[in-house]
Design a protein around this motif. Structure first.
Motif, PDB file in Angstrom:
ATOM      1  N   HIS A   9       0.818  -1.223   0.000  1.00  0.00           N
ATOM      2  CA  HIS A   9       0.000   0.000   0.000  1.00  0.00           C
ATOM      3  C   HIS A   9       0.853   1.275   0.000  1.00  0.00           C
ATOM      4  O   HIS A   9       0.334   2.354  -0.260  1.00  0.00           O
ATOM      5  N   LEU A  10       2.155   1.164   0.214  1.00  0.00           N
ATOM      6  CA  LEU A  10       3.022   2.342   0.203  1.00  0.00           C
ATOM      7  C   LEU A  10       3.800   2.503  -1.104  1.00  0.00           C
ATOM      8  O   LEU A  10       4.379   3.555  -1.355  1.00  0.00           O
ATOM      9  N   ARG A  11       3.805   1.510  -1.945  1.00  0.00           N
ATOM     10  CA  ARG A  11       4.593   1.566  -3.183  1.00  0.00           C
ATOM     11  C   ARG A  11       4.146   2.679  -4.116  1.00  0.00           C
ATOM     12  O   ARG A  11       4.958   3.273  -4.815  1.00  0.00           O
ATOM     13  N   PRO A  16       8.043   8.886  -9.529  1.00  0.00           N
ATOM     14  CA  PRO A  16       8.989   8.489 -10.580  1.00  0.00           C
ATOM     15  C   PRO A  16      10.377   8.219 -10.003  1.00  0.00           C
ATOM     16  O   PRO A  16      10.756   8.765  -8.964  1.00  0.00           O
ATOM     17  N   GLU A  17      11.133   7.383 -10.699  1.00  0.00           N
ATOM     18  CA  GLU A  17      12.483   7.046 -10.252  1.00  0.00           C
ATOM     19  C   GLU A  17      13.356   8.287 -10.243  1.00  0.00           C
ATOM     20  O   GLU A  17      13.239   9.150 -11.100  1.00  0.00           O
ATOM     21  N   LYS A  19      16.719   8.028 -10.195  1.00  0.00           N
ATOM     22  CA  LYS A  19      17.891   7.593 -10.929  1.00  0.00           C
ATOM     23  C   LYS A  19      17.505   6.243 -11.512  1.00  0.00           C
ATOM     24  O   LYS A  19      16.530   5.657 -11.085  1.00  0.00           O
ATOM     25  N   MET A  20      18.243   5.713 -12.443  1.00  0.00           N
ATOM     26  CA  MET A  20      17.849   4.462 -13.089  1.00  0.00           C
ATOM     27  C   MET A  20      17.542   3.370 -12.070  1.00  0.00           C
ATOM     28  O   MET A  20      18.424   2.914 -11.359  1.00  0.00           O
ATOM     29  N   ASP A  21      16.272   2.993 -11.979  1.00  0.00           N
ATOM     30  CA  ASP A  21      15.786   1.917 -11.117  1.00  0.00           C
ATOM     31  C   ASP A  21      16.019   2.170  -9.624  1.00  0.00           C
ATOM     32  O   ASP A  21      16.031   1.258  -8.826  1.00  0.00           O
ATOM     33  N   VAL A  22      16.229   3.428  -9.231  1.00  0.00           N
ATOM     34  CA  VAL A  22      16.505   3.744  -7.826  1.00  0.00           C
ATOM     35  C   VAL A  22      15.601   4.884  -7.359  1.00  0.00           C
ATOM     36  O   VAL A  22      15.390   5.858  -8.070  1.00  0.00           O
ATOM     37  N   HIS A  23      15.064   4.728  -6.183  1.00  0.00           N
ATOM     38  CA  HIS A  23      14.346   5.793  -5.481  1.00  0.00           C
ATOM     39  C   HIS A  23      15.081   6.045  -4.168  1.00  0.00           C
ATOM     40  O   HIS A  23      15.656   5.122  -3.602  1.00  0.00           O
ATOM     41  N   TRP A  24      15.047   7.282  -3.692  1.00  0.00           N
ATOM     42  CA  TRP A  24      15.533   7.587  -2.349  1.00  0.00           C
ATOM     43  C   TRP A  24      14.316   7.996  -1.547  1.00  0.00           C
ATOM     44  O   TRP A  24      13.531   8.851  -1.967  1.00  0.00           O
ATOM     45  N   VAL A  25      14.133   7.376  -0.404  1.00  0.00           N
ATOM     46  CA  VAL A  25      12.929   7.610   0.396  1.00  0.00           C
ATOM     47  C   VAL A  25      13.276   7.837   1.867  1.00  0.00           C
ATOM     48  O   VAL A  25      14.356   7.497   2.333  1.00  0.00           O
ATOM     49  N   ASP A  26      12.319   8.426   2.559  1.00  0.00           N
ATOM     50  CA  ASP A  26      12.342   8.546   4.007  1.00  0.00           C
ATOM     51  C   ASP A  26      11.184   7.697   4.509  1.00  0.00           C
ATOM     52  O   ASP A  26      10.118   7.685   3.886  1.00  0.00           O
ATOM     53  N   PHE A  35      13.747   7.160   9.383  1.00  0.00           N
ATOM     54  CA  PHE A  35      14.986   6.843   8.701  1.00  0.00           C
ATOM     55  C   PHE A  35      14.983   7.562   7.368  1.00  0.00           C
ATOM     56  O   PHE A  35      14.055   7.419   6.578  1.00  0.00           O
ATOM     57  N   MET A  36      16.015   8.361   7.154  1.00  0.00           N
ATOM     58  CA  MET A  36      16.090   9.211   5.967  1.00  0.00           C
ATOM     59  C   MET A  36      17.046   8.640   4.922  1.00  0.00           C
ATOM     60  O   MET A  36      18.024   7.976   5.262  1.00  0.00           O
ATOM     61  N   ASN A  37      16.743   8.978   3.673  1.00  0.00           N
ATOM     62  CA  ASN A  37      17.629   8.704   2.541  1.00  0.00           C
ATOM     63  C   ASN A  37      17.954   7.222   2.385  1.00  0.00           C
ATOM     64  O   ASN A  37      19.117   6.831   2.292  1.00  0.00           O
ATOM     65  N   LEU A  38      16.913   6.404   2.334  1.00  0.00           N
ATOM     66  CA  LEU A  38      17.069   4.969   2.092  1.00  0.00           C
ATOM     67  C   LEU A  38      16.943   4.700   0.598  1.00  0.00           C
ATOM     68  O   LEU A  38      16.272   5.434  -0.128  1.00  0.00           O
ATOM     69  N   VAL A  39      17.552   3.636   0.141  1.00  0.00           N
ATOM     70  CA  VAL A  39      17.555   3.273  -1.273  1.00  0.00           C
ATOM     71  C   VAL A  39      16.501   2.206  -1.539  1.00  0.00           C
ATOM     72  O   VAL A  39      16.456   1.184  -0.859  1.00  0.00           O
ATOM     73  N   VAL A  40      15.654   2.458  -2.543  1.00  0.00           N
ATOM     74  CA  VAL A  40      14.670   1.471  -2.997  1.00  0.00           C
ATOM     75  C   VAL A  40      15.014   1.095  -4.425  1.00  0.00           C
ATOM     76  O   VAL A  40      15.186   1.967  -5.286  1.00  0.00           O
ATOM     77  N   ARG A  41      15.123  -0.178  -4.671  1.00  0.00           N
ATOM     78  CA  ARG A  41      15.418  -0.679  -6.030  1.00  0.00           C
ATOM     79  C   ARG A  41      14.237  -1.506  -6.530  1.00  0.00           C
ATOM     80  O   ARG A  41      13.559  -2.167  -5.760  1.00  0.00           O
ATOM     81  N   GLY A  42      14.033  -1.434  -7.825  1.00  0.00           N
ATOM     82  CA  GLY A  42      12.980  -2.225  -8.443  1.00  0.00           C
ATOM     83  C   GLY A  42      11.580  -1.800  -8.037  1.00  0.00           C
ATOM     84  O   GLY A  42      10.631  -2.525  -8.259  1.00  0.00           O
TER      85      GLY A  42
END
Length: 90
Positions: A9-11, A16-17, A19-26, A35-42
């Protein structure tokens, strides 16, 4: 390496990405920790912090702890985080 699946439910909040296939999230956890500046892939998996080598590292929480998510705020803690309902403010 830790690989945490984002709650489905949070996806949609990823946007939009960045960077290529990468999101930065809090993320905000059920206990109120942030937790700040975590990396999400795919678009579905948190792999670590942006400061970890290749964005892959160990995280001190599990997927079930996450209650809110937003794109990483460049202003960090100066930007209002979430209201009591878990919605983004500001």
């Amino acid at each position: 390496m830790t690989s945490l699946l984002l709650p489905a439910h949070l996806r949609a909040k990823l946007g939009p990405e960045m960077k290529m296939d990468v999101h930065w999230v809090d993320v905000k956890l059920a206990d109120g920790k942030k937790f700040m500046n975590l990396v999400v892939r795919g678009g579905s998996t948190i792999t670590g912090r942006a400061t970890d080598p290749n964005g892959e590292g160990v995280l001190p929480f599990v997927s079930e702890d996450i209650v809110a998510l937003r794109r990483h705020a460049l202003l960090g803690t100066l930007w209002p985080f979430w209201d009591q309902n878990g919605n983004r403010r500001g």
